[in-house]
Structure formats: C-alpha cells, structure tokens
Write an enzyme that holds these catalytic residues in place. Structure first.
Site, PDB file in Angstrom:
ATOM      1  N   ARG A  71       0.854  -1.181   0.000  1.00 22.12           N
ATOM      2  CA  ARG A  71       0.000   0.000   0.000  1.00 22.12           C
ATOM      3  C   ARG A  71       0.897   1.242   0.000  1.00 22.12           C
ATOM      4  O   ARG A  71       1.940   1.259   0.640  1.00 22.12           O
ATOM      5  CB  ARG A  71      -0.878   0.020   1.255  1.00 22.12           C
ATOM      6  CG  ARG A  71      -2.092  -0.854   1.184  1.00 22.12           C
ATOM      7  CD  ARG A  71      -2.977  -0.691   2.405  1.00 22.12           C
ATOM      8  NE  ARG A  71      -2.336  -1.137   3.629  1.00 22.12           N
ATOM      9  CZ  ARG A  71      -1.838  -0.336   4.559  1.00 22.12           C
ATOM     10  NH1 ARG A  71      -1.910   0.977   4.414  1.00 22.12           N
ATOM     11  NH2 ARG A  71      -1.279  -0.813   5.639  1.00 22.12           N
ATOM     12  N   ASP A 289      -9.031 -10.124   9.460  1.00 23.11           N
ATOM     13  CA  ASP A 289      -8.570  -8.768   9.162  1.00 23.11           C
ATOM     14  C   ASP A 289      -9.613  -7.676   9.354  1.00 23.11           C
ATOM     15  O   ASP A 289      -9.289  -6.597   9.826  1.00 23.11           O
ATOM     16  CB  ASP A 289      -8.052  -8.723   7.716  1.00 23.11           C
ATOM     17  CG  ASP A 289      -7.262  -7.463   7.413  1.00 23.11           C
ATOM     18  OD1 ASP A 289      -6.489  -7.027   8.286  1.00 23.11           O
ATOM     19  OD2 ASP A 289      -7.408  -6.915   6.312  1.00 23.11           O
ATOM     20  N   ARG A 387       2.949 -11.745  -0.249  1.00 21.06           N
ATOM     21  CA  ARG A 387       1.589 -12.094   0.184  1.00 21.06           C
ATOM     22  C   ARG A 387       1.129 -13.452  -0.337  1.00 21.06           C
ATOM     23  O   ARG A 387       1.606 -13.938  -1.356  1.00 21.06           O
ATOM     24  CB  ARG A 387       0.613 -11.033  -0.333  1.00 21.06           C
ATOM     25  CG  ARG A 387       0.822  -9.652   0.260  1.00 21.06           C
ATOM     26  CD  ARG A 387       0.229  -9.525   1.631  1.00 21.06           C
ATOM     27  NE  ARG A 387       0.529  -8.258   2.270  1.00 21.06           N
ATOM     28  CZ  ARG A 387      -0.197  -7.747   3.259  1.00 21.06           C
ATOM     29  NH1 ARG A 387      -1.264  -8.395   3.700  1.00 21.06           N
ATOM     30  NH2 ARG A 387       0.140  -6.620   3.818  1.00 21.06           N
TER      31      ARG A 387
END
Length: 606
Positions: A71, A289, A387
C-alpha cells in the site's frame, strides 16, 4: 458475460462511461465461475506473469514491479469536499482537482486490454450486514484475487437487481498497450508519481490508478471495507473495523466471539488462527482482518467478516507461528513476491526451514539459497510484504458460522500493540468510554528498524485504523462513544487491552505468545461471564494472582507479577505523551469523554 448481464441502469451507464473514457479493446462482465478463474489464470500464465507451482495444486506465483510492492500511504487520498472532514491522519486533496487529474490519466489507459466488470459482495451474499460493490479493472490478476477475496458474480447481480445500492470502484494499472504489444512477463503499473488511490466519501466512490498490487488494486479490501465503509458505518450507526473475529469454546462447550484490533506486526492473523495450549479450549476463525458489526434486535453487536479469503503477509508465517495459515495455502492460492524453489514451490524468510539449491528471488534473480531460513535485511529472497491470497474456507480452523448472514454476537473487543514496557499483559476497561479511551491510545514502540523515527517513541495507531479511517479521527472516536449509547451497558462487548510483547532487562520477551495467548483469552472469556477473577486497579480491571493458567509455562511467579502489575511511572510518561503529542492532533474534534478518561487515569495513579 456480456454487458447484457447488467440489468442495473445506473451500473450499466457507469460502465459505458468508463469504457468511453478508458477505451479498452473489450468489455467483460465477470460471472464468478471456476471456469472464468481458470481461463484468466491461463491468460496470465501464457503472458508469463504467473508461474504455476508444481508443488501446490492450482497455485501460482507472481512477481510485481519493485515500485509496486505494498500500500502506498503517500499516494492514498481522502477527497472529501471539506479538508477538515478528512482530518489530520489522512492525505486530503480537493475532489474536483483530483478528478480532473485522474480523468486525464484514465483517458485511453485501457487500450490493448480488456475492461473487466466485477460485481462483488462484501459479506455473505444477501446478508443485511453485507454491501455490494462493482469494480472495473483492466487487470486479470485483480479479477483472480477478487474471486478469492470476495463473493463475485451472478448471485451478486441478482441481489443488486435493477436499482440496488452499490459502491463504484474504478481501477486501472495505468499501462496501455500499443497494437500487437503485450506485457511479456513484465508486471504492468505506472510510475510512483502517477499512482493514485482515491476515495470520495460523500459519493461513496473509489478511483485507483497506476498500481496493480494488494489494497491499492483489490478495491473491496481496505478501500471499500474500511475507508468507505467507516463513513457508511458512521452515517448508518454501525462499525466497520480493522479487526479479526475469533470463536472461542471452553471445556464445557460454551462459545463466545471476540474481535481484536492490532497494528501491523502485532500478531493479528496468528491470534485469529490460534491453536490453544490449554486443554479443552478451542479457537476457530471467523475473520482475520476486517469486521463489520451491526446491532441485532436483541441489542447486541453482531459481526460478519466481509471478506471471503485471506490476503496474508507470507514472511514470518510458519508451522510454529501459524500452522493453520500454512495449511490454508497448500492449494488454490495466489502467491505474490515470494521466492521460487528449484522444485517448483514457494519459500520465504522464517518459513521454518532452510531452502535448498538455487532460488529465484522476488525480483526474478537466481541466487544460491542460504543455510538458514532468514536472509540479511535488504537481501531477502521474498519481499518483506510478500503475500498469499487463499480462500478462507480452506483454513482448518474456520468456524461453521463464518458465513452466517446474521453475523455472530460479539462478547469482547481486544486492543493491543507491540509495547516492551508499561502496558501489562492484559487489563480490562472499567466501562465503555474507558474502553474507547484505550482504543484511542493504541500504539507500538519504534524500534531501530525505523531510521527516521526516535527509538523508544510510540507510534500511535488508534483502533489500528490510522491508515484506514475514511474521515476525521476525532469524529471517529465520537462515533465509538455514540455506539455505546445505542444499547444497555450489559449488552455491549467488554473491552480489553492486551500486550504480548513485554520484555525483560535483557531484551527478551517475558510472555511466550502464540498458542499460549489462549491462556489470556480464557481469562477474558470468564470475565465476559462476570467471573470473580479480577481486581480493580488504577488502570482498570486486572487478573487476580493465579487467575491466568500458567501450567507448563516457563514463566516464573515474579515474571507474571511483572507483566501483571501497574507501572505507575511508565503510565505517567504515557499520559504525558498522550497529552502533549497524541491528543492535540485532533483539536476541537477530540471528544471530551476522552479528555476526562485521561484526567481520571492521572488522578487514579496519584
């Protein structure tokens, strides 16, 4: 599917507008089928962007551009009409100017590519707590990830109908192709200065350009499920939070549901998939999450996990740290920026075993493996933010209720950060507003790894929402206080602050963490039942001596006393830091209830 599948006039008009602006070669509406996923993944393999993994069924490895690995906070904008509505913790940009800038970038940006229309549901399709989005993208990688992370396709369009509400999410990698040109194995994205991840809260609108990675491109995740959803939640009277959801069952077979908010690198996913070390207790995963919570008819908060998959950080995940996550990624998984082994498997630092032979690192370079499972910083084989994208249903610990459209009733909220001193192993708030105070001061201590910040200072991350709150955080605190007024105190979740990271004088962790955190969860479970296992202190309720089961642990009574006592001097420094450095950021938007809680804490510590 063709555009005929869109029966929703507003959605159809929007797709046509975007197609006219971005000029793709084709338009395709996603149906969410396995055949569609397989076809798109084959296209990615054929274009050399995806590498099939011989050792993991239906699993693939991608390598992104080095400029597109995480991000990008500095390129993430909240474009509210008024700057003050974005608040001090967000990057604000004028929405009119931003739309002009991005509109120019979008012109012709999908040339040579297909425009994919992804109808998706955040949460079980048809749930009263769920919301629908439509993402437009020119990235097959994004479509395949959205297949795993959300519920995509025909059923969503059926629920949306001809006039249902949806959040429009526009995404492009920002790399048009000339006639006959292909990506040829190169990750498509735009230069950093042309990356924009933009949110228009009043319009419930998301525009993303130039990045193909993670939360910048999978717009159902942080963009919708937190930044836009936090605004929806404020306006509609519910909570959209950066929280895990777990189910815990005691030896008598009684279950409770607990949510928890932790800044990054504080063990949130590990806690969501924890395997207890105390006999008879069981922990199951509802979400790792994000939690969306609304009040039920009985006055309690009910939570859903709006996601359908896990988008987890790979490095550091191992059989020891998170066995259930390792089981979850054995097949049907997308890996990004991990290393590739000679025999066609993935590898990352701290996976629990050394790699053998040669590895292809995340930049595509072939290197000799090291005789250990951790590489020197800056020379990692896997990127630190590498990831995995895996279906939640593959997790061995997934709870039966994880897709219950009604949600699960929440008994407790946990807040926590990485604090080597001051904050005890666990303490409970005296009441709701005190709990909101605890959430507002969450932070982690800066280590030597962050060169631009003073070691030992606290990086505050209130409610673990600092990068994800879509509006002024002072108003967000007020929203939490208002939530506490919507029902009776006995129906509100109890609020706890935990800290697994206390250290001794030699810089060693005192508490073993991981599965042994179940011992603290067991105490919290009993507190939710009103068990007399706590004593009131200056900072809140804390465990009575012996109330936490330490059988079989290599932790002495003295050490337990150290991590379960009130560090008066440490808390006085904490108060000074909050008063001087943290709360002033929120100006006149800081709720008086939080100032009062700070003053009460100071008086109690006298």
């Amino acid at each position: 599917m063709t555009l005929d599948a869109l029966k929703h006039t507003k959605a159809l008009n929007w797709v046509n507008e975007v197609a006219a602006l971005c000029t793709p070669d084709a338009v395709y509406v996603c149906d969410g089928s396995t055949a569609e996923y397989d076809q798109l993944m084959k296209k990615l393999v054929d274009s050399k962007q995806a590498t099939p993994l011989k050792k993991r069924r239906n699993s693939f490895l991608f390598r992104s551009d080095p400029s597109d690995v995480a991000r990008v906070e500095s390129r993430t904008f909240i474009a509210s009409k008024k700057e003050e509505d974005a608040g001090p913790t967000n990057h604000w940009t004028d929405p009119v100017e931003l739309k002009k800038t991005m509109g120019d970038l979008y012109k012709g940006c999908m040339k040579g590519r297909t425009l994919y229309v992804i109808p998706f549901s955040m949460g079980p399709v048809g749930s009263d707590i769920a919301k629908i989005g439509i993402e437009i993208t020119d990235s097959e990688y994004v479509v395949c990830n959205m297949h795993i992370m959300t519920r995509v396709g025909t059923k969503v369009l059926e629920v949306l109908g001809t006039d249902g509400v949806f959040v429009p999410c526009l995404h492009s990698v920002g790399k048009p192709l000339a006639a006959g040109e292909s990506d040829n194995g190169v990750w498509p994205c735009a230069p950093l200065e042309h990356k924009y991840i933009s949110h228009f809260p009043e319009e419930r609108l998301i525009w993303s350009y130039g990045s193909g990675y993670g939360g910048n491109a999978l717009l159902g995740k942080k963009c919708f499920a937190l930044r836009i959803a936090s605004v929806l939640a404020r306006d509609e009277g519910w909570l959209a939070e950066h929280m895990l959801i777990l189910k815990i069952t005691n030896p008598e077979g009684k279950s409770k549901y607990i949510t928890g908010a932790f800044p990054s690198a504080c063990g949130k996913t590990n806690l969501a998939m924890l395997i207890p070390t105390i006999p008879g207790w069981k922990v199951e995963t509802v979400g790792d999450d994000i939690a969306w919570m609304k009040f039920g008819k009985d006055g309690r908060l009910y939570a859903i996990n709006p996601e359908a998959g896990f988008f987890g950080v790979a490095p550091g995940t191992s059989e020891h740290s998170n066995k259930n996550a390792m089981e979850s990624v054995k097949e049907n998984t997308i890996f990004t920026n991990c290393a590739l082994t000679e025999d066609g498997d993935i590898w990352w630092e701290q996976i629990g075993y050394p790699a053998k032979g040669k590895l292809v690192d995340w930049k595509g370079k072939t290197r000799d493996a090291l005789p250990k499972d951790k590489s020197p910083k800056g020379e990692e084989f896997a990127h630190p933010n590498a990831r995995f994208t895996a279906p939640a249903k593959q997790c061995p610990a997934i709870a039966n209720e994880w897709e219950d459209p009604n949600g699960v009733p929440i008994s407790a909220f946990l807040f926590g950060g990485r604090r080597p001193s001051t904050i005890p192993l666990v303490h409970q708030s005296r009441d709701w507003n005190h709990g909101v105070f605890l959430g507002s001061i969450v932070g982690s201590e800066i280590t030597a790894a962050a060169l631009d910040l003073k070691v030992g200072s606290i990086r505050r991350d209130p409610f673990a929402m600092l990068p994800f709150c879509g509006y002024h955080m002072g108003d967000y605190f007020k929203h939490w206080i208002n939530i506490g007024k919507k029902t009776s105190a006995d129906k509100l979740p109890k609020i706890f602050y935990v800290n697994w990271f206390r250290k001794d004088a030699d810089d060693n962790f005192i508490w073993p963490g991981y599965g042994d955190n179940s011992r603290v969860l067991a105490w919290i479970f009993d507190r939710c039942d009103g068990k007399d296992n706590a004593v009131e202190t200056a900072i809140g309720w804390m465990p009575k001596e012996g109330a936490i089961n330490t059988d079989g642990l290599d932790v002495s009574k003295e050490q337990m006393k150290e991590i379960l006592s009130v560090d008066v001097e440490g808390w006085k420094k904490e108060i000074a830091d909050i008063r001087e450095n943290h709360y002033p950021k929120f100006g006149n938007k800081l709720p008086k209830e939080l100032t009062e809680a700070l003053e009460t804490l100071e008086k109690r510590l006298q």
